[in-house]
Design a protein around this motif. Structure first.
Motif: not given
Ligand SMILES: C[S@@+](CC[C@H](N)C(=O)[O-])C[C@H]1O[C@@H](n2cnc3c(N)ncnc32)[C@H](O)[C@@H]1O
Ligand code: SF4
Length: 455
Positions: A109-116, A142-151, A167-169, A183-189
């Motif tokens: 799954g996507t652990p960071t689907f959960y809020k901070a 494990e983090i999907d960069p599409r769901f990840f924020n500073e909080e 996860g990049v793949q 998942q654009p490169y800039d988002l992952t970066k």
């Protein structure tokens, strides 16, 4: 590595386990009684490694082989936290919760689907019930960069997280479109930079080769882009294509999957690429910087393989928490139910959601030691195995040694009286080389519907 005979290698492309466990999960069964599992928990003395499975994802990546629940409903997410807490409460009554926690991992799954605040709530709760975390515990997510924020990152920092796996793949737009994961490169970066800014010591990036529309040239670019993120570790997984188990994989047009010889070309280039850029190969699909603790572990013969890949923290008792999660201790594997309703009912009844698993007999334990040693260190210390298990290796494994002859002839394996050693090129076929030691292999001989292909 680049001089390998790809055609010769392709013939080894056959279904085979990835040996994240031995016996493999296919052998897990209902004979392992709940009371026996509780006894294992109660009697365990080792340090604890806690794995918490957060199974939810917003949308399906078509290649995904993980145990995932797709949802966008808030109430499902919050109800799961309530049940996780029940599970943690019950666990704490069945094992000595003052045992030292040396590893904690959020997987999905996507652990960071959960809020901070929800991630904070889960970790805080676990810490309140299992308070003795070692100062050098490995704490990871494990983090999907599409769901990840500073909080979320702030919560991880607050709780001492020191490892993050992204996860990049694949970075190629056509491949991303096909796998249903844009998942654009800039988002992952940006995600990697965020983790770095908060002082995460070890950043891992996951890639997969063998995906639709990947070519040698396209994957070369993906490798360069991944390298530009300067990760401490990379996992480059061989795509496990098991459409009979995972419906979304049926969306792929199989004629667009790279052939075994292209896959081998990609992976042998991957090894050369990372070695030329200062990384070293660890086990069958990981790369790390030479200062990484994984190397000291290899030198001491202490690298271990488990469901999360390779680790230096062997000898601890892995406790799986959450839907489908797998636990592991001396002489057993235990898996929670995959069915959310059953999971909730068990916990409402005051029971752990344990469903199946396997208790290892002496033969299993011996083969487990040999296969895990091969998968982690690419060699077997025959004398050590003989001493620890009171056997004559050449007699006990006579069949396996015969089966290994073709690899010896191909100069992929060397066998002496004291040691079996896999050559650098042989590591590409490590799953095939481990299979002769697997007592259950005969059951599946040639069956396509069990394992993904080794090459
Ligand atoms: C449990 S997933 C979680 C990662 C996170 N949800 C993400 O997607 O970024 C962990 C990793 O398993 C790998 N994986 C998933 N399905 C796979 C498959 N069928 N074959 C090989 N590797 C796979 C991917 O590299 C993925 O990053
Ligand atoms: S790869 Fe990660 S985000 Fe994609 S479906 Fe699987 S677990 Fe979810």
């Amino acid at each position: 590595m680049s001089r390998i005979d790809l055609e010769k290698f392709s013939k080894y492309s056959k279904p085979g386990p990835r040996y994240t466990s031995y016996p493999t999960a296919l052998e897990f069964n209902d004979d392992f009684a709940y009371e026996r599992y509780l006894k294992h928990l109660d009697e365990g003395e080792n340090r604890l490694s806690l794995y918490v499975h957060l199974p939810f994802c917003r949308s399906a990546c078509y290649f995904c082989g993980c145990n995932v629940v797709f949802t966008s409903k808030e109430e499902k997410l919050s109800s799961y936290i309530t049940y996780l807490k029940k599970e943690i409460d019950i666990l704490a009554t069945h094992l000595d919760s003052s045992r030292e926690v040396t590893q904690f991992h959020f997987g999905g799954g996507t652990p960071t689907f959960y809020k901070a605040f929800e991630l904070d709530e889960i970790v805080s709760y676990i810490k309140s019930k299992f308070p003795n975390w070692s100062s050098d515990a490995e704490i990871s997510c494990e983090i999907d960069p599409r769901f990840f924020n500073e909080e979320q990152m702030q919560v991880f920092q607050k709780h001492g997280f020191n490892r993050i796996s992204f996860g990049v793949q694949d970075f190629d737009p056509k491949v991303q479109q096909e796998i249903h994961r844009i998942q654009p490169y800039d988002l992952t970066k940006a995600a990697v930079d965020l983790a770095r800014r908060y002082g995460i010591e070890s950043i891992n990036v996951d890639l997969i080769y063998g995906l639709p529309y990947q070519t040698f040239e396209s994957f070369k670019k993906t490798l360069e882009m991944a390298f530009s993120l300067d990760p401490d570790r990379l996992a480059v997984f061989n795509y496990a294509h098991v459409p009979w188990l995972k419906k979304t994989m049926r969306k792929f047009d199989e004629t667009t999957l790279p052939s075994p010889d292209v896959k081998l070309q990609i992976f042998s280039y991957t090894i050369d690429f990372f070695e030329a850029n200062g990384y070293k190969m660890v086990g069958m699909d990981h790369f790390a910087k030479p200062e990484d603790e994984l190397f000291t572990a290899i030198e001491k013969g202490e690298l271990h393989r488990n469901f999360q890949g390779y680790t230096t923290k062997g000898g601890s008792n892995l406790i799986g928490i959450g839907l489908t999660s797998i636990g592991e201790g001396v002489g057993y594997y235990a898996q929670n139910t995959k069915d959310m309703k059953v999971y909730e009912e068990a916990l409402d009844a005051g029971r752990l959601p344990f469903e199946r698993g396997i208790e290892l007999n002496d033969d299993d334990m011996l083969r487990q030691a040999v296969i895990m040693e091969l998968m982690a260190n690419f060699s077997i210390d025959i004398k050590r195995v003989e001493a620890e298990h009171n056997i004559v290796f050449a007699d006990y494994f006579a069949d396996a040694l015969v089966a290994l002859e073709e690899f010896v002839e191909g100069e992929l394996v060397t066998i002496t009286d004291t040691k079996i050693t896999v050559s650098a090129t042989g590591t590409l076929l490590i799953r095939n080389i481990a299979m002769p030691f697997d007592a259950y292999m005969g059951k599946y001989g040639g069956s396509k519907k069990s394992f993904s292909k080794t090459v």
